[in-house]
Scaffold this motif. Structure first.
Motif, PDB file in Angstrom:
ATOM      1  N   VAL A 172      88.205 -48.920   8.416  1.00 25.81           N
ATOM      2  CA  VAL A 172      88.032 -49.654   9.669  1.00 25.81           C
ATOM      3  C   VAL A 172      88.721 -51.015   9.622  1.00 25.81           C
ATOM      4  N   THR A 173      88.709 -51.663   8.451  1.00 20.22           N
ATOM      5  CA  THR A 173      89.146 -53.058   8.371  1.00 20.22           C
ATOM      6  C   THR A 173      90.521 -53.257   7.751  1.00 20.22           C
ATOM      7  N   ARG A 174      90.921 -52.382   6.807  1.00 21.25           N
ATOM      8  CA  ARG A 174      92.179 -52.611   6.075  1.00 21.25           C
ATOM      9  C   ARG A 174      92.940 -51.303   5.923  1.00 21.25           C
ATOM     10  N   ALA A 175      93.192 -50.644   7.027  1.00 19.14           N
ATOM     11  CA  ALA A 175      93.797 -49.319   6.970  1.00 19.14           C
ATOM     12  C   ALA A 175      95.214 -49.345   6.410  1.00 19.14           C
ATOM     13  N   PRO A 299      88.647 -43.869  14.007  1.00 22.96           N
ATOM     14  CA  PRO A 299      87.769 -44.190  12.869  1.00 22.96           C
ATOM     15  C   PRO A 299      86.305 -43.860  13.121  1.00 22.96           C
ATOM     16  N   ALA A 300      85.913 -43.732  14.395  1.00 19.55           N
ATOM     17  CA  ALA A 300      84.534 -43.337  14.687  1.00 19.55           C
ATOM     18  C   ALA A 300      84.322 -41.839  14.469  1.00 19.55           C
ATOM     19  N   LEU A 301      85.320 -41.033  14.789  1.00 19.30           N
ATOM     20  CA  LEU A 301      85.185 -39.593  14.641  1.00 19.30           C
ATOM     21  C   LEU A 301      85.394 -39.119  13.208  1.00 19.30           C
ATOM     22  N   ALA A 302      86.201 -39.841  12.428  1.00 20.45           N
ATOM     23  CA  ALA A 302      86.582 -39.377  11.090  1.00 20.45           C
ATOM     24  C   ALA A 302      85.377 -39.064  10.198  1.00 20.45           C
ATOM     25  N   PRO A 303      84.406 -39.976  10.059  1.00 20.62           N
ATOM     26  CA  PRO A 303      83.280 -39.640   9.180  1.00 20.62           C
ATOM     27  C   PRO A 303      82.418 -38.500   9.716  1.00 20.62           C
ATOM     28  N   VAL A 304      82.367 -38.339  11.032  1.00 19.29           N
ATOM     29  CA  VAL A 304      81.594 -37.224  11.598  1.00 19.29           C
ATOM     30  C   VAL A 304      82.239 -35.900  11.208  1.00 19.29           C
ATOM     31  N   VAL A 305      83.561 -35.824  11.337  1.00 20.17           N
ATOM     32  CA  VAL A 305      84.276 -34.611  10.936  1.00 20.17           C
ATOM     33  C   VAL A 305      84.080 -34.346   9.443  1.00 20.17           C
ATOM     34  N   ALA A 306      84.218 -35.396   8.631  1.00 18.97           N
ATOM     35  CA  ALA A 306      84.049 -35.242   7.184  1.00 18.97           C
ATOM     36  C   ALA A 306      82.632 -34.789   6.847  1.00 18.97           C
ATOM     37  N   GLY A 307      81.634 -35.346   7.531  1.00 15.22           N
ATOM     38  CA  GLY A 307      80.254 -34.963   7.271  1.00 15.22           C
ATOM     39  C   GLY A 307      79.978 -33.514   7.636  1.00 15.22           C
ATOM     40  N   LEU A 308      80.518 -33.065   8.757  1.00 16.37           N
ATOM     41  CA  LEU A 308      80.336 -31.666   9.153  1.00 16.37           C
ATOM     42  C   LEU A 308      80.976 -30.724   8.143  1.00 16.37           C
ATOM     43  N   LEU A 309      82.166 -31.093   7.638  1.00 17.65           N
ATOM     44  CA  LEU A 309      82.817 -30.277   6.617  1.00 17.65           C
ATOM     45  C   LEU A 309      81.994 -30.235   5.335  1.00 17.65           C
ATOM     46  N   CYS A 310      81.413 -31.365   4.951  1.00 21.68           N
ATOM     47  CA  CYS A 310      80.560 -31.398   3.756  1.00 21.68           C
ATOM     48  C   CYS A 310      79.356 -30.485   3.916  1.00 21.68           C
ATOM     49  N   TRP A 311      78.719 -30.538   5.079  1.00 21.41           N
ATOM     50  CA  TRP A 311      77.563 -29.669   5.316  1.00 21.41           C
ATOM     51  C   TRP A 311      77.973 -28.198   5.328  1.00 21.41           C
ATOM     52  N   ALA A 312      79.132 -27.898   5.918  1.00 19.48           N
ATOM     53  CA  ALA A 312      79.604 -26.517   5.949  1.00 19.48           C
ATOM     54  C   ALA A 312      79.842 -26.004   4.533  1.00 19.48           C
ATOM     55  N   TYR A 313      80.404 -26.855   3.675  1.00 23.12           N
ATOM     56  CA  TYR A 313      80.654 -26.434   2.289  1.00 23.12           C
ATOM     57  C   TYR A 313      79.339 -26.203   1.541  1.00 23.12           C
ATOM     58  N   VAL A 314      78.377 -27.094   1.706  1.00 22.69           N
ATOM     59  CA  VAL A 314      77.079 -26.930   1.038  1.00 22.69           C
ATOM     60  C   VAL A 314      76.418 -25.628   1.473  1.00 22.69           C
ATOM     61  N   ILE A 315      76.474 -25.334   2.768  1.00 24.40           N
ATOM     62  CA  ILE A 315      75.886 -24.090   3.271  1.00 24.40           C
ATOM     63  C   ILE A 315      76.638 -22.884   2.709  1.00 24.40           C
ATOM     64  N   LYS A 316      77.955 -22.978   2.641  1.00 31.21           N
ATOM     65  CA  LYS A 316      78.769 -21.863   2.148  1.00 31.21           C
ATOM     66  C   LYS A 316      78.413 -21.479   0.714  1.00 31.21           C
ATOM     67  N   VAL A 317      78.237 -22.471  -0.155  1.00 31.61           N
ATOM     68  CA  VAL A 317      77.986 -22.165  -1.572  1.00 31.61           C
ATOM     69  C   VAL A 317      76.518 -21.866  -1.862  1.00 31.61           C
ATOM     70  N   GLY A 318      75.666 -21.909  -0.848  1.00 30.98           N
ATOM     71  CA  GLY A 318      74.277 -21.526  -1.042  1.00 30.98           C
ATOM     72  C   GLY A 318      73.319 -22.661  -1.257  1.00 30.98           C
ATOM     73  N   PRO A 337      79.159 -43.967  12.177  1.00 28.00           N
ATOM     74  CA  PRO A 337      79.539 -44.649  13.422  1.00 28.00           C
ATOM     75  C   PRO A 337      78.340 -45.152  14.221  1.00 28.00           C
ATOM     76  N   ALA A 338      77.147 -44.584  13.964  1.00 27.73           N
ATOM     77  CA  ALA A 338      75.936 -45.018  14.670  1.00 27.73           C
ATOM     78  C   ALA A 338      74.958 -45.696  13.725  1.00 27.73           C
ATOM     79  N   PHE A 339      75.446 -46.128  12.553  1.00 25.11           N
ATOM     80  CA  PHE A 339      74.559 -46.791  11.595  1.00 25.11           C
ATOM     81  C   PHE A 339      73.901 -48.007  12.256  1.00 25.11           C
ATOM     82  N   LEU A 340      74.725 -48.802  12.934  1.00 30.02           N
ATOM     83  CA  LEU A 340      74.279 -49.824  13.884  1.00 30.02           C
ATOM     84  C   LEU A 340      74.993 -49.519  15.188  1.00 30.02           C
ATOM     85  N   VAL A 341      74.338 -49.732  16.312  1.00 29.82           N
ATOM     86  CA  VAL A 341      74.937 -49.381  17.602  1.00 29.82           C
ATOM     87  C   VAL A 341      74.911 -50.588  18.522  1.00 29.82           C
ATOM     88  N   PRO A 342      75.841 -50.640  19.490  1.00 29.46           N
ATOM     89  CA  PRO A 342      75.896 -51.791  20.395  1.00 29.46           C
ATOM     90  C   PRO A 342      74.680 -51.864  21.312  1.00 29.46           C
TER      91      PRO A 342
END
Length: 564
Positions: A172-175, A299-318, A337-342
């Motif tokens: 977010v700050t130093r891309a 940058p708001a969507l990126a961690p959501v996509v990454a998190g969904l992929l992580c959950w999908a992998y955990v579910i896949k391997v049991g 992205p919603a850790f703190l909200v406006p």
């Protein structure tokens, strides 16, 4: 006397004072927003502090490194039992001055978790460009007992929390920074499955920056340099493409049904659908959000996509055998992205709703098998070790409340006594790379604590024992569905008279199979002296070696590997 003040300077001075006061209040508001979530998780984690048995697996490897035996679990056998490579080496640094490794693992994890919450708060503040904010995503995390439990535990979870939040903050700050590329690329070294997060974050960085081809190549090189270098060391030194727990847990296979059960075990007891609905409801009127409070989309969507992929992998391997643990990194990612909200009307309503759920969740919502292993094989891991150690904050596991482990420790201390059914102890001649005591026990971290460093602490599951890791899977509890028969272990390590209950023909067949084909190569790759030639052979054979599995039946394995 005439005044020395210009009539225009007094208003200027007043405006300057007001501006400085506003800046001061802004800094104070930022500090409070960053520190409060970090302080809250630090308090909750300290209240539930503990050290898991798997955390003690790291401790033995670190002790072996500091003793000069290399990054191994047992001297004389190159096996990578540490899933979190970076966590292992951070513990080595903590142990160099002489600190107790278990204590460093427990409190180091807590500090890294708190730092991760602070980074997440700061990233959210920067995402919303300094707008007034409310806590929302952090309330979800702070309400969940598994988050409290794995703020410590001695595992790499705290480091994962810190890296995920810190990497997103840098995104977010130093891309544009090369240093950001290096940090984003560390995911596989934090945990192998976090390579998914590294890939998503690096792709996001490329979209945000739009670099030239030369700059992109330079950034990619900086990101992958350390993980690739360590992977070359891994395949050459250990002869495997991944840490040994990934082999024994068959990380490439798919067990979707069991994984969905693991998700239900996590989401169901805490009614996670409630905060999810509030979050989704607040996102619907986002088009009416004031421009100052709107977040940049990529940058708001990126961690959501990454998190969904992580959950999908955990579910896949049991899933996993520890309640909720493997879903925590993905949950943090999706909430970043919603850790703190406006401070808007929609987000205020959502925050009030989530806060109400959080109070109920933290106070009364619990899993139905607290302190036990659940019917699906998933355990309240902390509760189990609290009971087995008869201590509210177990650190060095003595298992005062579990007689079986006390008996095992006694047998290790007196290696001449006959072993129990789940234990083989063998005296071996004093020779190079030949352990004086071999202890076989499924609770590997505890076994590694009581077996001396010059002995061999083996687990039939295969977390630190290559022979067991490459055996065929059985229908068992998640994460524990390999169990190498004692016949193989005695054929591999035993000396002296055959213990009662072992089939002599089976032991003979196992010993012949150990000298044939891929099994012989597996032993050579992990036990032969490390030379440049051995390092090269380990690299070239790593793919076939990692995928090799042999039958649990010694007679069948002999026929398959040795032929006629």
């Amino acid at each position: 006397m005439t005044s020395t003040h210009s009539p225009l300077r007094e208003p200027d001075a007043v405006l300057g004072l007001l501006n400085s006061q506003r800046v001061g209040r802004g800094h104070l508001r930022t500090a409070v927003s960053v520190l409060l979530p970090a302080l809250a998780i630090a308090v909750a984690g300290f209240h539930r502090r503990w050290m898991s048995d798997d955390g003690h697996i790291y401790v033995r490897t670190v002790r072996q490194i500091l003793a000069g035996n290399g990054p191994v679990f047992n001297a004389g056998e190159r096996a990578e039992s540490s899933t979190g490579t970076l966590w292992q080496w951070l513990l080595v640094l903590a142990g160099l001055p002489g600190f107790d490794i278990a204590t460093a693992a427990m409190y180091g994890g807590l500090l890294l978790t708190a730092a991760g919450f602070a980074f997440a708060s700061l990233g959210a503040l920067r995402l919303y460009r300094g707008a007034a904010v409310l806590p929302l995503g952090c309330l979800v995390l702070l309400a969940l007992p598994p988050v409290w439990d794995f703020a410590t535990s001695g595992l790499e979870t705290g480091l994962a929390t810190c890296w995920i939040a810190g990497a997103w903050l840098l995104l977010v700050t130093r891309a544009r920074s090369i240093a950001t590329c290096v940090v984003l690329g560390l995911g596989p070294l934090v945990r192998p499955d976090l390579a998914l997060v590294s890939a998503v974050f690096l792709g996001t960085q490329w979209l945000m920056v739009g670099p030239s081809r030369r700059t992109a190549c330079r950034g990619l090189g900086a990101a992958v340099a350390l993980p690739v270098a360590y992977e070359i060391f891994r395949v050459g030194y250990y002869g495997q493409l991944m840490p040994l727990p990934g082999v024994t847990k068959e990380a490439s296979q798919s067990l979707w049904g069991r994984g969905l059960g693991y998700l239900a075990d996590f989401a169901g007891p805490y009614l996670l659908w409630v905060p999810a609905l509030f979050l989704l409801a607040a996102l619907l009127p986002s088009s009416a959000t004031p421009q100052r409070a709107a977040a940049p989309l990529i940058p708001a969507l990126a961690p959501v996509v990454a998190g969904l992929l992580c959950w999908a992998y955990v579910i896949k391997v049991g899933g996993d055998f520890m309640h909720g643990r493997m879903f925590l990194p993905g949950l943090l990612l999706m909430l970043l992205p919603a850790f703190l909200v406006p401070l808007t009307r929609a987000w205020t309503i959502a925050t009030v709703g989530v806060a109400g759920w959080a109070v109920i969740c933290a106070a009364v919502l619990r899993i139905p098998y607290e302190g036990r292993i659940g019917p699906g094989g998933v355990a309240d891991e902390r509760g189990v070790y609290v009971q087995q150690n008869a201590a509210p904050h177990p650190l060095h596991h003595y298992f005062a409340g579990y007689p079986g482990n006390i008996a095992y420790a006694r047998l290790v201390r007196d290696a001449d006594r006959p072993g129990a059914p789940n234990l083989i102890l063998a005296r071996t001649p004093a020779a190079a790379h030949s352990p004086t005591v071999t202890g076989v026990y499924s609770t590997l971290g505890f076994s590694g604590t009581v077996v001396p460093l010059d002995g061999a602490a083996l687990d039939p599951i295969g977390l630190a024992y290559p022979l067991a890791a490459h055996s065929q899977r059985i229908n068992g509890r998640v994460g524990h569905d390999k169990r190498l028969p004692d016949t193989w272990i005695f054929a591999d390590r035993g000396r002296g008279p055959l213990p009662a209950g072992l089939d002599p023909a089976g032991v003979a067949a196992a010993r012949r199979a150990l000298g044939c084909g891929p099994l012989a190569e597996l032993r050579a790759a992990t036990r032969d002296p490390m030379t440049p030639g051995r390092f090269w052979h380990n690299i070239t054979g790593s793919w076939d070696r990692t995928s090799f599995r042999f039958p649990n039946d010694p007679v069948q394995a002999e026929r398959q590997l040795c032929g006629d």
